[in-house]
Design an enzyme around this catalytic site. Structure first.
Site, PDB file in Angstrom:
ATOM      1  N   GLU A 183       1.995  -6.336   1.593  1.00  0.00           N
ATOM      2  CA  GLU A 183       3.281  -5.931   0.995  1.00  0.00           C
ATOM      3  C   GLU A 183       4.349  -5.730   2.065  1.00  0.00           C
ATOM      4  O   GLU A 183       4.185  -4.893   2.961  1.00  0.00           O
ATOM      5  CB  GLU A 183       3.077  -4.627   0.201  1.00  0.00           C
ATOM      6  CG  GLU A 183       4.340  -4.188  -0.538  1.00  0.00           C
ATOM      7  CD  GLU A 183       4.115  -2.957  -1.435  1.00  0.00           C
ATOM      8  OE1 GLU A 183       2.986  -2.775  -1.932  1.00  0.00           O
ATOM      9  OE2 GLU A 183       5.076  -2.195  -1.625  1.00  0.00           O
TER      10      GLU A 183
ATOM     11  N   LYS B 121       0.459   6.034  -5.391  1.00  0.00           N
ATOM     12  CA  LYS B 121       0.367   4.631  -4.958  1.00  0.00           C
ATOM     13  C   LYS B 121       1.121   4.469  -3.629  1.00  0.00           C
ATOM     14  O   LYS B 121       0.673   3.776  -2.716  1.00  0.00           O
ATOM     15  CB  LYS B 121       0.950   3.708  -6.041  1.00  0.00           C
ATOM     16  CG  LYS B 121       0.645   2.231  -5.849  1.00  0.00           C
ATOM     17  CD  LYS B 121       1.589   1.510  -4.917  1.00  0.00           C
ATOM     18  CE  LYS B 121       1.252   0.032  -4.795  1.00  0.00           C
ATOM     19  NZ  LYS B 121       2.194  -0.675  -3.916  1.00  0.00           N
TER      20      LYS B 121
ATOM     21  N   ASP C 142     -14.389   0.903   3.307  1.00  0.00           N
ATOM     22  CA  ASP C 142     -14.483   0.575   1.883  1.00  0.00           C
ATOM     23  C   ASP C 142     -13.301   1.196   1.141  1.00  0.00           C
ATOM     24  O   ASP C 142     -13.318   2.387   0.816  1.00  0.00           O
ATOM     25  CB  ASP C 142     -15.829   1.124   1.365  1.00  0.00           C
ATOM     26  CG  ASP C 142     -16.065   0.821  -0.098  1.00  0.00           C
ATOM     27  OD1 ASP C 142     -15.101   0.440  -0.807  1.00  0.00           O
ATOM     28  OD2 ASP C 142     -17.213   0.983  -0.547  1.00  0.00           O
TER      29      ASP C 142
ATOM     30  N   HIS D 115      13.538  -3.430   0.502  1.00  0.00           N
ATOM     31  CA  HIS D 115      12.576  -4.467   0.142  1.00  0.00           C
ATOM     32  C   HIS D 115      13.207  -5.835   0.247  1.00  0.00           C
ATOM     33  O   HIS D 115      12.626  -6.769   0.770  1.00  0.00           O
ATOM     34  CB  HIS D 115      12.116  -4.266  -1.314  1.00  0.00           C
ATOM     35  CG  HIS D 115      10.900  -3.407  -1.406  1.00  0.00           C
ATOM     36  ND1 HIS D 115      10.141  -3.317  -2.529  1.00  0.00           N
ATOM     37  CD2 HIS D 115      10.322  -2.617  -0.502  1.00  0.00           C
ATOM     38  CE1 HIS D 115       9.143  -2.490  -2.313  1.00  0.00           C
ATOM     39  NE2 HIS D 115       9.235  -2.048  -1.091  1.00  0.00           N
TER      40      HIS D 115
END
Ligand code: MEV
Length: 454
Positions: free
Chosen positions: A87, A267, A283, A401
């Site tokens: 991202e 998130k 993991d 972004h």
């Protein structure tokens, strides 16, 4: 001594960035090249032959960008954080926020011992209270048996530490063996322990053996982070530091009131954590499962990281988190971030045995223990959360972004070398971040170069 301040790092060519990173890490640059691949070859530390031995039905490998987050300071030491992520803006945002945190003295962090929970499910237990007493009466013997199942762990200083019994009702009991996994993530170790003790505890309980497996809600293996930032460093165009600080606090309160927002807030934290987990061969599914289960531990899904104004918490004493209290240099009015999160990470075994990229990640992180890696990881998570909230509380995230996205669009339009930045900047400034706009700009710049040459 590692410094995480490498001004202008993002402006260097890839080759120069490797040289700078190698210098900071004190390793020959050819080692980085060997793992990451020659600059013009797609590689990433795992060859197809090894990949074929790692999982089933392999048809190749899948590369991701490997980057370094900068400016991180934790417990008075500088760290580079390796990040593997697709991202755009995640690495830049974390580095930028880490720089702000640095202005307030860096992150303070502490970690629990690396204790994992091994679960043995029992059912058909006629008398839960009697069964519980029978198991607890043999606790020492069971812990010794658990240790015998993992001799290598015991020789590394770990092993079974405690045992608890939980009554789930209707004749269901679950036995938790708490295992100190030292520098391993520990899944195999605790699964081995669960399987080796199951029959014995079932006999003691007079019940049937059910599942024997670790719990990914590793809430005995938590990390806590605190940071405090003077408001002036938060200021951004059109917003004073105090305005940004208050916006971040309101965003944090929104997440505390609304699980829909808390999920997105968390998130943003995992945006920082997962890439470090992946870069160090850990993991990430386990880490994600544990983080979200922990976020819901109060019966309601909540933000993992919260923000308040130092000295302004409704007249109460400044909240502490574990052993982390206010810094001596901190002032009332600073923005304070607090996070507690379970992290089940290892720096030995697993993927690290086969993946050179993961070994490089660990080398870049410069950590000596799984606990130190977990603390670093959590700090990157807090930095990512801070960056997201600062943008959301001010201009929104799309502008940043878009500026970064513009680079990929410029490349897709055919820009190469220095033209990538020039095209990206032009289309980002114009507000038209499209392939067509990038092609037109590229054409315009190409024409200019031809004209200049003539
Ligand atoms: C995007 O990857 C992450 C954010 O949505 C996090 C947030 O909303 O806090 C920006």
């Amino acid at each position: 001594m590692v410094t995480s301040r490498i001004p202008g790092f993002y402006k260097l060519s890839l080759a120069d960035r490797r040289r700078a990173a190698a210098e900071v890490l004190g390793v020959p640059v050819r080692e980085l090249d060997a793992v990451l691949g020659a600059l013009d070859v797609r590689a990433g530390g795992l060859d197809t032959k090894t990949a074929d031995k790692t999982i089933e039905n392999v048809i190749g490998t899948y590369a991701m960008p490997f980057a370094l987050a900068l400016n991180l300071q934790m417990n008075g030491r500088d760290y580079l954080a390796p990040m593997v992520v697709e991202e755009p803006s995640v690495v830049a945002a974390a580095s930028n926020a880490a720089k702000m945190v640095r202005e307030g003295g860096g992150f303070a962090s502490e970690s629990d011992a690396p204790i994992m929970i091994s679960q043995i499910q029992l059912d058909g237990v006629a008398d839960a209270a009697r069964a519980t007493s029978a198991i607890l009466a043999r606790k020492d013997e069971l812990l010794r048996a658990a240790d015998r199942a993992v001799p290598n762990l015991v020789s590394r200083g770990g092993g079974a530490r405690d045992l608890e019994v939980r009554d789930l009702g209707d004749g269901w009991l679950v036995v938790h063996v708490l295992v100190d996994c030292r520098d391993a993530m520990g899944a195999n170790l605790v699964n081995t322990i669960a399987e080796s003790l199951a029959e014995r505890v079932a006999r003691l309980a007079g019940g049937r053996v059910g599942l024997r497996i670790l719990s990914n809600l590793s809430d005995r293996r938590c990390v806590r982070v605190r940071c405090a930032i003077p408001p002036h460093v938060l200021a951004t165009e059109g917003y004073s530091g105090e305005e940004v600080r208050d916006g971040i606090v309101r965003a944090s309160q929104f997440a505390s009131r609304d699980p829909y927002r808390a999920a997105t807030h968390n998130k943003g934290i995992m945006n920082g954590i997962d890439p470090v987990v992946i870069a160090t061969g850990n993991d990430w599914r386990a880490v994600e499962a544990g983080a979200h289960a922990f976020a819901a531990r109060g019966g309601r899904y909540a933000p993992l990281c919260t923000w308040h104004v130092s000295g302004h918490v409704s007249g109460d004493a400044e909240p502490t988190l574990g052993g982390l209290g206010p810094f001596a240099h901190e002032r009332a009015g600073w923005l304070v971030g607090l996070m507690e999160i379970p992290l089940q990470l290892g720096i030995v075994g697993g993927t690290l045995r086969v993946h050179d990229g993961a070994r490089l990640g660990l080398l870049a992180a410069g950590v000596d223990s799984a606990q130190e890696l977990s603390m670093l990881c959590a700090c990157v998570g807090v930095a990512s959360n801070l960056a997201a909230l600062r943008a959301l509380a001010t201009v929104g995230i799309q502008r940043g972004h878009m500026a970064l996205h513009a680079r990929s669009v410029a490349i897709a339009a055919g820009a190469k070398g220095e033209l990538v930045e020039r095209v990206a900047q032009a289309i980002a400034e114009s507000g038209h971040v499209t392939i067509e706009a990038a092609r037109a700009e590229l054409h315009r710049l190409d024409r200019g170069m031809v004209d200049a040459a003539e």
